[in-house]
Design a protein around this motif. Structure first.
Motif, PDB file in Angstrom:
ATOM      1  N   GLY A   1      11.380-143.041  32.281  1.00  0.00           N
ATOM      2  CA  GLY A   1      12.718-143.533  32.560  1.00  0.00           C
ATOM      3  C   GLY A   1      13.449-142.617  33.523  1.00  0.00           C
ATOM      4  N   LEU A   2      14.403-143.167  34.258  1.00  0.00           N
ATOM      5  CA  LEU A   2      15.175-142.360  35.198  1.00  0.00           C
ATOM      6  C   LEU A   2      16.027-141.323  34.474  1.00  0.00           C
ATOM      7  N   ALA A   3      16.484-141.642  33.285  1.00  0.00           N
ATOM      8  CA  ALA A   3      17.284-140.712  32.491  1.00  0.00           C
ATOM      9  C   ALA A   3      16.537-140.420  31.189  1.00  0.00           C
ATOM     10  N   PRO A   4      15.503-139.580  31.227  1.00  0.00           N
ATOM     11  CA  PRO A   4      14.588-139.427  30.085  1.00  0.00           C
ATOM     12  C   PRO A   4      15.154-138.660  28.904  1.00  0.00           C
ATOM     13  N   GLU A   5      16.418-138.252  28.969  1.00  0.00           N
ATOM     14  CA  GLU A   5      17.033-137.622  27.802  1.00  0.00           C
ATOM     15  C   GLU A   5      18.256-138.402  27.319  1.00  0.00           C
ATOM     16  N   ALA A   6      18.485-139.582  27.891  1.00  0.00           N
ATOM     17  CA  ALA A   6      19.566-140.444  27.416  1.00  0.00           C
ATOM     18  C   ALA A   6      19.144-141.129  26.122  1.00  0.00           C
ATOM     19  N   THR A   7      20.100-141.695  25.419  1.00  0.00           N
ATOM     20  CA  THR A   7      19.845-142.368  24.136  1.00  0.00           C
ATOM     21  C   THR A   7      20.168-143.856  24.263  1.00  0.00           C
ATOM     22  N   ILE A   8      19.268-144.685  23.761  1.00  0.00           N
ATOM     23  CA  ILE A   8      19.439-146.142  23.807  1.00  0.00           C
ATOM     24  C   ILE A   8      20.042-146.657  22.501  1.00  0.00           C
ATOM     25  N   ILE A   9      21.051-147.503  22.620  1.00  0.00           N
ATOM     26  CA  ILE A   9      21.596-148.244  21.482  1.00  0.00           C
ATOM     27  C   ILE A   9      21.027-149.661  21.573  1.00  0.00           C
ATOM     28  N   PRO A  10      20.119-150.053  20.677  1.00  0.00           N
ATOM     29  CA  PRO A  10      19.488-151.375  20.780  1.00  0.00           C
ATOM     30  C   PRO A  10      20.353-152.469  20.142  1.00  0.00           C
ATOM     31  N   ILE A  11      20.717-153.469  20.930  1.00  0.00           N
ATOM     32  CA  ILE A  11      21.518-154.577  20.413  1.00  0.00           C
ATOM     33  C   ILE A  11      20.786-155.879  20.729  1.00  0.00           C
ATOM     34  N   GLN A  12      20.204-156.478  19.709  1.00  0.00           N
ATOM     35  CA  GLN A  12      19.464-157.728  19.883  1.00  0.00           C
ATOM     36  C   GLN A  12      20.449-158.894  19.837  1.00  0.00           C
ATOM     37  N   GLN A  13      20.679-159.489  20.993  1.00  0.00           N
ATOM     38  CA  GLN A  13      21.693-160.535  21.116  1.00  0.00           C
ATOM     39  C   GLN A  13      21.092-161.869  21.528  1.00  0.00           C
ATOM     40  N   ASN A  14      19.812-161.880  21.985  1.00  0.00           N
ATOM     41  CA  ASN A  14      19.203-163.114  22.448  1.00  0.00           C
ATOM     42  C   ASN A  14      17.721-163.116  22.127  1.00  0.00           C
ATOM     43  N   ASP A  15      17.078-164.267  22.369  1.00  0.00           N
ATOM     44  CA  ASP A  15      15.649-164.397  22.098  1.00  0.00           C
ATOM     45  C   ASP A  15      15.032-165.376  23.075  1.00  0.00           C
ATOM     46  N   ALA A  16      13.745-165.673  22.871  1.00  0.00           N
ATOM     47  CA  ALA A  16      13.023-166.549  23.791  1.00  0.00           C
ATOM     48  C   ALA A  16      13.541-167.978  23.760  1.00  0.00           C
ATOM     49  N   GLU A  17      14.169-168.365  22.663  1.00  0.00           N
ATOM     50  CA  GLU A  17      14.694-169.722  22.545  1.00  0.00           C
ATOM     51  C   GLU A  17      16.115-169.858  23.094  1.00  0.00           C
ATOM     52  N   GLY A  18      16.683-168.763  23.578  1.00  0.00           N
ATOM     53  CA  GLY A  18      18.025-168.827  24.137  1.00  0.00           C
ATOM     54  C   GLY A  18      19.103-169.022  23.096  1.00  0.00           C
ATOM     55  N   ASN A  19      18.978-168.332  21.967  1.00  0.00           N
ATOM     56  CA  ASN A  19      19.948-168.507  20.893  1.00  0.00           C
ATOM     57  C   ASN A  19      21.180-167.614  21.024  1.00  0.00           C
ATOM     58  N   GLY A  20      21.237-166.804  22.080  1.00  0.00           N
ATOM     59  CA  GLY A  20      22.451-166.044  22.328  1.00  0.00           C
ATOM     60  C   GLY A  20      23.496-166.918  23.003  1.00  0.00           C
ATOM     61  N   ASN A  21      24.762-166.565  22.846  1.00  0.00           N
ATOM     62  CA  ASN A  21      25.830-167.305  23.493  1.00  0.00           C
ATOM     63  C   ASN A  21      26.969-166.357  23.848  1.00  0.00           C
ATOM     64  N   THR A  22      28.024-166.895  24.439  1.00  0.00           N
ATOM     65  CA  THR A  22      29.132-166.022  24.846  1.00  0.00           C
ATOM     66  C   THR A  22      29.748-165.307  23.660  1.00  0.00           C
ATOM     67  N   GLU A  23      29.729-165.953  22.519  1.00  0.00           N
ATOM     68  CA  GLU A  23      30.309-165.323  21.334  1.00  0.00           C
ATOM     69  C   GLU A  23      29.496-164.097  20.918  1.00  0.00           C
ATOM     70  N   THR A  24      28.156-164.237  20.880  1.00  0.00           N
ATOM     71  CA  THR A  24      27.329-163.097  20.486  1.00  0.00           C
ATOM     72  C   THR A  24      27.321-162.015  21.563  1.00  0.00           C
ATOM     73  N   LEU A  25      27.439-162.418  22.825  1.00  0.00           N
ATOM     74  CA  LEU A  25      27.482-161.429  23.894  1.00  0.00           C
ATOM     75  C   LEU A  25      28.771-160.609  23.820  1.00  0.00           C
ATOM     76  N   ALA A  26      29.878-161.276  23.582  1.00  0.00           N
ATOM     77  CA  ALA A  26      31.151-160.557  23.425  1.00  0.00           C
ATOM     78  C   ALA A  26      31.112-159.643  22.210  1.00  0.00           C
ATOM     79  N   GLU A  27      30.507-160.142  21.133  1.00  0.00           N
ATOM     80  CA  GLU A  27      30.383-159.321  19.929  1.00  0.00           C
ATOM     81  C   GLU A  27      29.497-158.109  20.182  1.00  0.00           C
ATOM     82  N   ALA A  28      28.439-158.293  20.971  1.00  0.00           N
ATOM     83  CA  ALA A  28      27.542-157.188  21.292  1.00  0.00           C
ATOM     84  C   ALA A  28      28.270-156.102  22.089  1.00  0.00           C
ATOM     85  N   ILE A  29      29.103-156.509  23.031  1.00  0.00           N
ATOM     86  CA  ILE A  29      29.878-155.537  23.819  1.00  0.00           C
ATOM     87  C   ILE A  29      30.808-154.749  22.901  1.00  0.00           C
ATOM     88  N   ARG A  30      31.454-155.441  21.972  1.00  0.00           N
ATOM     89  CA  ARG A  30      32.378-154.751  21.063  1.00  0.00           C
ATOM     90  C   ARG A  30      31.628-153.825  20.100  1.00  0.00           C
TER      91      ARG A  30
END
Length: 423
Positions: A143-172
């Motif tokens: 990775g370009l920043a090999p000492e940074a930390t990732i916060i994993p937020i699963q908001q979508n899937d292969a079936e496209g079950n994410g929406n604007t509501e879950t995306l806004a919630e993920a940002i918050r």
């Protein structure tokens, strides 16, 4: 058995009408990195081209992103890949997919772990790897920043079950988990502004001095120009894709909203359960820029999100003054972004960062010898002539000596002279 990667269709719901979030182009991967991608897959042995264009030692002498938290809002991040195991903060992760989902056949959809560390699609795992994958001995990918930390937020899937509501919630959720950078590798396929709550969530993140990076979209074939969201929101760093020639990738979305471009063609990255695959799309250009943002944030922790964005824009490689709709301010240059940072700026200066082209100088036409050249030539003649004279005198002396010896001794008996037999 390995699981095949599928084209990701991400749906975002409006209050009234659905909006499609377009995925990257279908990956062309495999053990030889040119076929279909399996999970797990083989390790990529060399250094990918997107990293070869960067002097990594010089870059990492400035920063490695230590202490910076990057939220990846995507399809999850699989921590079974060894290069991501120590890069992900599993305690801060979140799964925002609705419960009780079913696929087109009516079968239950696998939601995965509640901390966002399941990724059956592979998309989010690739995104996270480009940002912060740890070094490994069997591959040149990192990775370009090999000492940074990732916060994993699963908001979508292969079936496209994410929406604007879950995306806004993920940002918050990313805001609550004190993210410094948010990466959103999703975009709308229609030039229609989504639910205002999504923009409100973006504004909340910007107000907390979080850098928000989003992919510009992959609907650029044929010169198609349109806005995509959330990339088009004011304050979001919108990223297009560039190719090996530092030109816009053919699929990359164009528009006045594009801020910068970054490598997005044949992008090697981590995949679920281990190994690497390649893929194409602005989805993988955005994390490249998010990684650079993490490096800048670690080096300059007091800089505002606007100053970090302006630094990336100002130091991007460009051939024209100012901004254009294809690659924005240019193709991101990680080393320049980390080394040309004496003072923070609020906005890029169009004329700065461009090298002044010089008119080619006409070749000189010699009209004659200079005095020095003439003296050198004459000196050469004298030296060569002297050598010839010495050699000639030496040869003449030998010839005279031999002639005198013959005259004293007379011709030998039975000798042949001038072609006549002796009498």
């Amino acid at each position: 058995m390995g699981r095949h990667a599928r084209v990701l269709t991400l749906a975002v719901a409006f209050l009234t009408a659905p909006v499609i979030l377009t995925p990257p182009a279908l990956a062309a991967d495999g053990d030889d990195f040119s076929g279909q991608c399996e999970y797990p897959n083989a390790n990529y042995p060399g250094r990918p081209w997107s990293l070869q264009r960067v002097l990594l030692d010089e870059l990492w002498s400035q920063s490695k992103g230590k202490g910076v938290r990057v939220a990846v809002i995507d399809t999850g991040v699989d921590v079974k890949n060894p290069q991501l195991k120590d890069a992900v903060d599993v305690k801060s992760g979140r799964n925002l997919l609705p419960k009780g989902l079913k696929d087109e056949n009516g079968d239950p959809v696998e939601r995965g772990n509640e901390n966002g560390t399941t990724d059956t699609v592979g998309h989010g795992t690739k995104v996270a790897g480009i940002i912060a994958a740890r070094p490994a001995k069997d591959t040149g990918f990192v990775g370009l920043a090999p000492e940074a930390t990732i916060i994993p937020i699963q908001q979508n899937d292969a079936e496209g079950n994410g929406n604007t509501e879950t995306l806004a919630e993920a940002i918050r959720h990313a805001i609550r988990e004190e993210a410094d950078i948010i990466n959103i590798s999703q975009d709308t396929s229609e030039a229609v502004k989504p639910d205002p709550d999504l923009e409100a969530a973006v504004d909340e993140a910007l107000a907390k001095e979080i850098v928000v990076v989003a992919s510009a979209g992959n609907d650029g074939l044929g010169g198609n120009v349109k806005k995509t969201y959330p990339a088009s929101y004011e304050g979001v760093l919108a990223v297009a894709a560039s190719d090996r020639n530092n030109e816009r990738a053919s699929f990359s979305q164009s528009g006045d909203f594009v801020d910068v471009a970054a490598p997005g063609v044949d992008m090697i990255s981590t995949v679920p359960r281990g190994g690497h695959c390649s893929d194409n799309g602005t989805s993988f250009s955005a994390p490249y820029v998010a990684g650079v943002a993490a490096l800048i944030k670690a080096k300059n922790p007091t800089w505002t999100q606007r100053q970090i964005v302006a630094q990336i824009e100002q130091t991007a490689e460009r051939t024209i003054a100012g901004h254009d709709r294809l690659v924005g301010w240019g193709v991101v240059d990680p080393v320049r972004a980390l080394t040309e940072d004496d003072e923070p700026i609020e906005s890029p200066a169009p004329e700065e960062g461009l090298g002044e082209a010089r008119a080619p100088a006409a070749a000189a036409i010699p009209l004659g010898e200079t005095p020095d050249e003439r003296n050198a030539r004459l000196g050469t003649y004298v030296a060569v002539g002297a050598a010839i004279l010495v050699a000639g005198l030496g040869g003449a002396a030998v010839a005279i000596r031999d002639a005198r010896r013959r005259a004293r001794s007379g011709p030998p008996s039975g000798d042949v002279r001038s072609g006549h037999a002796a009498m």
